[in-house]
Design a protein around this motif. Structure first.
Motif, PDB file in Angstrom:
ATOM      1  N   ARG A  38       0.979  -1.139  -0.461  1.00  0.00           N
ATOM      2  CA  ARG A  38      -0.152  -0.042  -0.274  1.00  0.00           C
ATOM      3  C   ARG A  38       1.172   0.883  -0.226  1.00  0.00           C
ATOM      4  N   PRO A  39       0.834   2.457  -0.733  1.00  0.00           N
ATOM      5  CA  PRO A  39       1.489   3.575  -0.602  1.00  0.00           C
ATOM      6  C   PRO A  39       1.060   4.123   0.702  1.00  0.00           C
ATOM      7  N   TYR A  40       1.658   4.796   1.318  1.00  0.00           N
ATOM      8  CA  TYR A  40       1.934   5.867   1.869  1.00  0.00           C
ATOM      9  C   TYR A  40       1.385   7.382   2.156  1.00  0.00           C
ATOM     10  N   TYR A  41       0.761   8.623   2.532  1.00  0.00           N
ATOM     11  CA  TYR A  41       0.659   9.938   2.207  1.00  0.00           C
ATOM     12  C   TYR A  41       1.023  10.931   2.649  1.00  0.00           C
ATOM     13  N   VAL A  42       1.490  11.454   2.504  1.00  0.00           N
ATOM     14  CA  VAL A  42       1.311  13.604   3.298  1.00  0.00           C
ATOM     15  C   VAL A  42       1.229  14.154   2.469  1.00  0.00           C
ATOM     16  N   LEU A  43       0.744  15.098   3.719  1.00  0.00           N
ATOM     17  CA  LEU A  43      -0.231  15.894   3.243  1.00  0.00           C
ATOM     18  C   LEU A  43      -0.159  16.769   4.576  1.00  0.00           C
ATOM     19  N   GLY A  44      -0.389  18.422   4.061  1.00  0.00           N
ATOM     20  CA  GLY A  44      -0.085  19.364   4.618  1.00  0.00           C
ATOM     21  C   GLY A  44       1.559  20.266   4.309  1.00  0.00           C
ATOM     22  N   GLU A  45       2.002  20.932   5.179  1.00  0.00           N
ATOM     23  CA  GLU A  45       3.367  21.460   5.000  1.00  0.00           C
ATOM     24  C   GLU A  45       4.266  20.809   4.867  1.00  0.00           C
ATOM     25  N   VAL A  46       4.191  20.455   3.347  1.00  0.00           N
ATOM     26  CA  VAL A  46       5.014  19.415   1.816  1.00  0.00           C
ATOM     27  C   VAL A  46       4.947  20.364   1.038  1.00  0.00           C
ATOM     28  N   ASN A  47       6.398  20.229  -0.195  1.00  0.00           N
ATOM     29  CA  ASN A  47       6.551  20.561  -1.208  1.00  0.00           C
ATOM     30  C   ASN A  47       5.228  19.873  -2.509  1.00  0.00           C
ATOM     31  N   ARG A  48       5.479  18.668  -1.880  1.00  0.00           N
ATOM     32  CA  ARG A  48       4.141  17.814  -3.617  1.00  0.00           C
ATOM     33  C   ARG A  48       3.825  17.104  -2.259  1.00  0.00           C
ATOM     34  N   PRO A  49       2.601  17.996  -1.943  1.00  0.00           N
ATOM     35  CA  PRO A  49       1.566  16.648  -1.036  1.00  0.00           C
ATOM     36  C   PRO A  49       1.079  15.201  -1.589  1.00  0.00           C
ATOM     37  N   GLY A  50       0.782  14.610  -1.351  1.00  0.00           N
ATOM     38  CA  GLY A  50       0.239  13.048  -2.880  1.00  0.00           C
ATOM     39  C   GLY A  50       0.694  11.822  -1.673  1.00  0.00           C
ATOM     40  N   GLU A  51       0.537  10.740  -2.715  1.00  0.00           N
ATOM     41  CA  GLU A  51       1.007   9.322  -2.576  1.00  0.00           C
ATOM     42  C   GLU A  51       2.024   8.967  -3.300  1.00  0.00           C
TER      43      GLU A  51
END
Length: 174
Positions: A99-112
């Motif tokens: 499964r992928p992980y997800y990053v959101l919020g104060e990052v330059n390229r949020p996503g999967e």
């Protein structure tokens, strides 16, 4: 002047429980590569369904969620023995894509993003283009599914992540 109203909200969260040690368990959305000798058209990738099952030729749906790769192999062998198809089935099972992980919020390229074994929060943030200048970079929020329920907690840059983690980078207060 009091800044009590400017809290990031992380102060009330506990650290995220540690990632399980040992072999990774198969979960919904994972793809596993299966090859069964002597059965045509079985070599391929099988994605674990929302019900936690895979479907193989000549046997019904097989429950695999929560099992390790060696346990999946054993479950498949048992199913073919129980169905009377093979006395000693030759089965090979390997992880294909977790499964992928997800990053959101104060990052330059949020996503999967694609998970790789041994990743930390720092590696996940790097894959998302790094922190923005507004990011609270010493601590993040992670939502992790543990025993079928979502658990929310805090993590540092060195915290290991698991497939399916949702990492949220909050804005710092100046």
């Amino acid at each position: 002047m009091s800044l009590a109203g400017c809290s990031s909200g992380l102060a009330s969260l506990e650290p995220i429980p540690a990632a399980p040690v040992g072999p990774q368990q198969v979960e919904t959305g994972d793809s596993i590569r299966i090859a069964i000798d002597d059965i045509d058209n079985t070599d391929g990738e099988y994605t674990v369904s929302g019900a936690g099952t895979i479907s193989l030729p000549y046997i019904d749906e097989l429950q695999v969620r929560g099992l390790t790769i060696p346990q999946v192999k054993e479950r498949i062998e048992q199913a073919y023995r129980a169905a009377g198809i093979f006395n000693e089935p030759e089965v090979n099972v390997q992880p294909a894509q977790l499964r992928p992980y997800y990053v959101l919020g104060e990052v330059n390229r949020p996503g999967e993003f694609e998970y790789r074994q041994g990743m930390t929060v720092q590696a996940a943030i790097a894959a998302a283009g790094g922190y923005t200048y507004r990011a609270k970079s010493d601590e993040v929020e992670i939502t992790r599914t543990i025993d079928g329920r979502d658990v929310v907690g805090t993590a540092t840059n060195q915290t290991p992540i698991t497939p399916g983690d949702r990492i949220r980078v909050l804005e710092k207060w100046f």
